[in-house]
Design a protein around this motif. Structure first.
Motif, mmCIF file in Angstrom:
data_model
loop_
_atom_site.group_PDB
_atom_site.id
_atom_site.type_symbol
_atom_site.label_atom_id
_atom_site.label_comp_id
_atom_site.label_asym_id
_atom_site.label_seq_id
_atom_site.Cartn_x
_atom_site.Cartn_y
_atom_site.Cartn_z
ATOM 1 N N HIS B 268 61.790 -75.962 1.725
ATOM 2 C CA HIS B 268 61.094 -75.447 2.159
ATOM 3 C C HIS B 268 59.916 -76.284 2.344
ATOM 4 C CE1 HIS B 268 58.157 -72.236 0.003
ATOM 5 N NE2 HIS B 268 57.793 -73.196 -0.607
ATOM 6 N N LEU B 270 55.845 -76.310 3.463
ATOM 7 C CA LEU B 270 55.159 -75.009 3.813
ATOM 8 C C LEU B 270 54.777 -75.408 4.952
ATOM 9 C CD1 LEU B 270 52.925 -74.535 0.770
ATOM 10 C CD2 LEU B 270 54.220 -73.455 1.640
ATOM 11 N N ARG B 272 56.442 -75.908 7.727
ATOM 12 C CA ARG B 272 56.810 -75.178 8.578
ATOM 13 C C ARG B 272 57.250 -73.891 8.207
ATOM 14 N NH1 ARG B 272 62.873 -76.410 8.254
ATOM 15 N NH2 ARG B 272 62.187 -74.774 6.298
ATOM 16 N N ASP B 273 56.945 -74.042 6.825
ATOM 17 C CA ASP B 273 57.126 -72.277 7.061
ATOM 18 C C ASP B 273 56.432 -71.543 6.836
ATOM 19 O OD1 ASP B 273 59.873 -73.233 4.675
ATOM 20 O OD2 ASP B 273 60.341 -73.209 6.242
ATOM 21 N N ALA B 274 55.198 -71.817 6.853
ATOM 22 C CA ALA B 274 53.648 -70.889 6.581
ATOM 23 C C ALA B 274 52.981 -71.990 7.065
ATOM 24 C CB ALA B 274 54.221 -70.717 4.652
ATOM 25 N N PRO B 275 53.331 -71.602 8.408
ATOM 26 C CA PRO B 275 52.318 -72.774 9.196
ATOM 27 C C PRO B 275 50.536 -72.581 9.044
ATOM 28 C CG PRO B 275 53.412 -71.974 10.864
ATOM 29 C CD PRO B 275 54.227 -71.600 9.630
ATOM 30 N N ASP B 280 51.843 -74.485 13.484
ATOM 31 C CA ASP B 280 53.097 -73.090 14.123
ATOM 32 C C ASP B 280 53.030 -74.441 15.262
ATOM 33 O OD1 ASP B 280 50.326 -71.774 14.405
ATOM 34 O OD2 ASP B 280 50.912 -73.504 14.860
ATOM 35 N N LEU B 281 52.366 -75.367 16.483
ATOM 36 C CA LEU B 281 52.630 -76.079 17.768
ATOM 37 C C LEU B 281 53.469 -76.732 17.533
ATOM 38 C CD1 LEU B 281 49.171 -75.546 18.461
ATOM 39 C CD2 LEU B 281 50.272 -74.216 19.248
ATOM 40 N N LEU B 282 53.608 -77.636 15.872
ATOM 41 C CA LEU B 282 54.494 -78.920 16.049
ATOM 42 C C LEU B 282 56.098 -78.253 15.431
ATOM 43 C CD1 LEU B 282 51.940 -81.143 14.308
ATOM 44 C CD2 LEU B 282 52.182 -80.905 17.018
ATOM 45 N N ASP B 283 56.304 -79.162 15.460
ATOM 46 C CA ASP B 283 58.082 -79.638 15.458
ATOM 47 C C ASP B 283 57.917 -79.944 14.045
ATOM 48 O OD1 ASP B 283 59.790 -78.570 18.867
ATOM 49 O OD2 ASP B 283 60.276 -77.824 16.332
ATOM 50 N N VAL B 284 58.240 -79.789 13.090
ATOM 51 C CA VAL B 284 57.882 -80.331 12.046
ATOM 52 C C VAL B 284 59.560 -80.556 11.271
ATOM 53 C CG1 VAL B 284 57.110 -81.072 9.102
ATOM 54 C CG2 VAL B 284 55.761 -79.557 11.801
ATOM 55 N N LEU B 314 50.975 -87.542 18.633
ATOM 56 C CA LEU B 314 51.610 -86.297 18.865
ATOM 57 C C LEU B 314 49.561 -85.703 18.645
ATOM 58 C CD1 LEU B 314 53.630 -84.927 20.311
ATOM 59 C CD2 LEU B 314 54.502 -83.733 18.478
#
Lengths: 165, 411, 221
Positions: B268, B270, B272-275, B280-284, B314
């Motif tokens: 869990h 935040l 990645r899950d509630a960007p 939201d553009l990054l692969d966390v 990045l």
């Protein structure tokens, strides 16, 4: 367990570190370069003609979160142009309570107050750390080259219409 | 150090209970009535704190010890309570940011962001893309700096202030200085920046900054491997493995978030899950570990530093052009008025979910009620559950691994 | 750091400084130019290929959860959503029931926070609004597409008691103690309701609106 190998491992890593170049510098023989934008103390500025920029509008006093600025507004004729305008008298900035947030610089409509890179020297009494108007204008004469931004520069940074390459 | 380990392992062996590692079947009762404890007369009451080199900030735990074993731990917080929430009620919205900097004083960017995001939500202000990138970059750099500080103090807790502990502390701070220098180049302050404002950021990335960022991150990355080498050490492993195990269910119940939750196996995050911002553009990559003990928490945080370095690179390589603030530059205290509305906004700070609940009302010049949700408070609330069944030296390790910051726990 | 030879103050100072406006350090104000946002976004999409798809999936998941929550609240509790005010106003008696249902049936397993606020008596357009407290609670689901559920509960000031969520979430313990400490809202069923931040013998509840911010406090001895 005696942790013998572990202790030897630690000793070896300490030895390795001690043979490397030290990170510490001999201050004050070597002064660490400060960032150009460093903000440490304050200065009041005068315009090109030599007239004080501060019009005593009290915006800085109102915006300060720590309430360390105190000034009184007086209306008097300008020594340069002769016209009556607002001035600040008794401008004091208590550096002891200042949280160096730069909001006073941000709101100043005449770019009067700026922050300079040079820190104030410590003093022996509390009065040494209260910047009076003379001290602030003195800083403006001597240390203005150490400031990077006034309200206009900051406003330019934050301009919502700003377009640049 | 070797003798302490010997004593603790002896204490573990002589325990009459089934196992010292808390399992779900056994959860220490934080409200344990000591009168019911068998050897109540022999208990030693020890007050750990409020000033103590190993407590992070002013935090007091009253320990009831049976020999070296902790039977009950009663934490006392509030030594750093400054009434920030009451103070915010008399500050205007633009003034709140520099004061809230001082909450989580190790990661001030996160406080500023959490507060300004809730203001922007209630005002309906959209932050420009460049500002989002800059905010994300600052959040990631701050995460690196915060975890480095944690690593330094954690190693110092385990090693002691006089001896070998301060070495890792100094090395971590040396790396942290690089990040603080980056912040100084950008905002002018090494700490407590006040660089966020409603609608974006106040300071923009200076020319030549990306090269500086890459240089600093290269150095940190290289030295991170050194730390791993230094800390992959039998004594460190024995002191942290199996110590302070938090299983997933307990972590959830206690409201733990951040590395504490992820080290207990719950995926869990935040970011990645509630960007928010540009996550939201990054692969966390969210780093999880199943151990739940101090060692797992250490591993999670160390890997998070590596992940943050990758994300920072990045971000600084891909900076969009444009304005960094969508509201007019601050011209006075009456500029922002929020007359009604309530909202809760949370971000992922290095310690967990840092959120702000804002109630706007009245004339709209000041927040009516501003509640800050500190992740450290929940971490400290876990202390009565984690300390029992451990020895005093383990207690210090557990407290270090929880990474509490009293500034945000007490406000 | 040596000071430049200081220009004579007052009389001549204007002339020396008149040559240039307040001098700014080289490069400090210069801004790093960025690239066009389309270029940047395209490059990021290449570097992080699954990011956008995952974000879209999560947005839809969150929207679905929000809808499910709205429907649930409407059917079981008869309250309409109120997003601009942080969440719907739920009757105080059903506070615990709602929290339990959210945790066990809908999966809101993470306890986030509780926030109490004090509303003194005031005149509104519709009449007189008596003094009351408002308690806002936030819970969260876990993992991908996490959604936060917020709701508010109104508590009359003379009673100032509401059910505690500690039997459901151990993490509510300290958050509720803090609200009791700062606002005086009591929680029925809390195992250990006492002050958290302030010393035990403190009188008054500071975050109430009738507590002046500059109330003198006796130094602890």
């Amino acid at each position: 367990m005696l942790y013998l190998t572990a202790t030897l491992q630690s000793l070896f890593s300490t030895l390795r570190q001690s043979l490397k170049k030290p990170t510490t510098v001999e201050y004050p023989k070597v002064v660490r370069p400060r960032a150009p934008r460093l903000r440490a103390s304050f200065a009041l500025t005068k315009d090109a003609a030599g007239d004080e920029n501060c019009i005593g509008c009290k915006k800085c006093e109102k915006v300060c979160p720590s309430e360390v600025i105190a000034l009184t507004t007086v209306k008097k004729p300008s020594p340069i142009t002769g016209k009556s305008r607002g001035y600040a008298s008794d401008f004091t900035l208590n550096l002891q309570g200042c949280i160096i947030c730069e909001l006073c610089v941000q709101v100043c409509p005449t770019d009067a107050i700026v922050m300079v890179q040079d820190q104030e020297k410590p003093g022996f009494s509390r009065e040494d750390l209260v910047l009076t108007m003379d001290k602030l204008y003195d800083n403006g004469e001597k240390k203005l080259r150490l400031s990077w931004a006034n309200a206009s520069v900051l406003a330019e940074h934050q301009n919502p219409e700003r377009k640049h390459a | 150090m070797a003798s302490t380990a010997a004593v603790s392992s002896k204490a573990r062996a002589s325990s009459t209970e089934a196992s010292l590692t808390p399992t779900r079947a056994f959860v220490p009762d934080p409200y344990l009535d000591l009168a019911t404890y068998a050897a109540a007369a022999d208990l030693l009451t020890l007050s750990l704190g409020p000033q103590h080199p190993s407590t992070h900030g002013v935090f007091r735990v009253v320990l009831y010890l049976d020999g070296e074993l902790i039977v009950k731990a009663v934490p006392h917080v509030g030594y750093l309570h400054r009434g920030v929430e009451k103070l915010c009620e008399k500050l205007s919205y633009s003034n709140v940011t520099p004061i809230l900097d001082k909450n989580d004083y190790v990661a001030p960017m996160c406080n500023e962001q959490a507060a300004n995001m809730v203001f922007e939500q209630l005002l309906g202000v959209e932050v420009p893309l460049r500002a989002k990138f800059v905010r994300t970059l600052l959040a990631e750099l701050q995460r690196i700096a915060s975890h480095l500080l944690w690593l330094g103090t954690f190693a110092m807790d385990l090693g002691g202030a006089l001896g070998g502990g301060t070495s890792v502390f100094m090395y971590c701070f040396r790396e942290r200085e690089l990040i603080l220098d980056l912040f100084e180049e950008l905002t002018g302050c090494r700490f407590h920046y006040n660089t966020h404002c409603i609608g974006g950021n106040r300071h923009d990335i200076p020319a030549g900054y990306p090269a500086l960022v890459h240089q600093s991150l290269d150095l940190i990355e290289a030295r991170l491997l050194e730390y791993l080498g230094m800390l992959e050490h039998p004594i460190f492993r024995d002191r942290t493995r199996g110590v302070g195990t938090v299983d997933a269910e307990l972590a959830l119940e206690l409201g733990l978030t951040g590395p504490l939750l992820r080290a207990s196996g719950i995926d869990h995050d935040l970011r990645r899950d509630a960007p928010y911002h540009v996550y939201d553009l990054l692969d966390v990559n969210v780093i999880c570990d199943d151990g739940g003990d101090c060692y797992a928490r250490y591993k999670v945080r160390l890997q998070e530093i590596a992940e943050s370095i990758r994300l920072s690179r990045l971000l600084i390589d891909n900076l969009p052009a444009g304005p960094i603030c969508s509201t007019k530059p601050l011209s006075g205290v009456t500029q922002f008025k929020i007359t009604s509305g309530q909202a809760y906004v949370a971000i992922e700070s290095p310690r967990g979910e840092l959120g702000t609940w804002l109630i706007a009302g009245g004339k709209g010049m000041n927040p009516y009620r501003m509640k800050l949700r500190p992740p450290s408070l929940h971490a400290l609330a876990a202390v009565p559950y984690l300390f029992p069944r451990h020895t005093l030296s383990d207690a210090v390790a557990i407290l270090g691994s929880l990474d509490p910051i009293m500034g945000e726990a007490d406000r | 750091m040596s000071d430049e030879p200081s220009a004579p103050v007052a009389a001549d100072g204007g002339a020396a400084a008149a040559a240039a406006p307040p001098s700014l350090l080289q490069g400090a104000a210069a801004i790093e130019p960025g690239e066009a946002s389309e270029v940047v976004l395209a490059r990021l999409a290449q570097a992080c290929p699954s990011a956008l798809a995952r974000a879209a999936e999560q947005t839809s998941k969150r929207a679905a959860r929000a809808q499910a929550l709205e429907g649930f609240l409407r059917e079981r509790f008869g309250v309409e959503p109120d997003p601009s005010n942080g969440g719907p106003l739920v009757p105080a008696e059903r506070h615990f029931e709602l929290a339990r249902a959210l945790k066990e049936e809908l999966g809101y397993k993470l306890y986030v926070t509780v926030c109490a606020s004090h509303w003194p008596a005031q005149k509104t357009k519709t009449g007189e609004d008596p003094e009351h407290f408002e308690l806002a609670t936030v819970l969260r689901t876990l993992g991908s597409g996490t959604h936060q559920a917020c709701w508010r509960v109104r508590i009359a000031a003379d009673v100032a008691v509401v059910d505690s969520l500690v039997p459901l979430f151990a993490g509510a313990d300290w958050q509720e103690r803090e609200q009791f400490d700062l606002l005086g809202v009591r929680f029925r069923g809390h195992p250990d309701l006492r002050r958290l931040m302030l010393p035990d013998e403190w009188e008054g509840h500071p975050l109430r609106k009738d507590y002046a911010i500059d109330t003198r406090c006796v130094p602890w001895r």
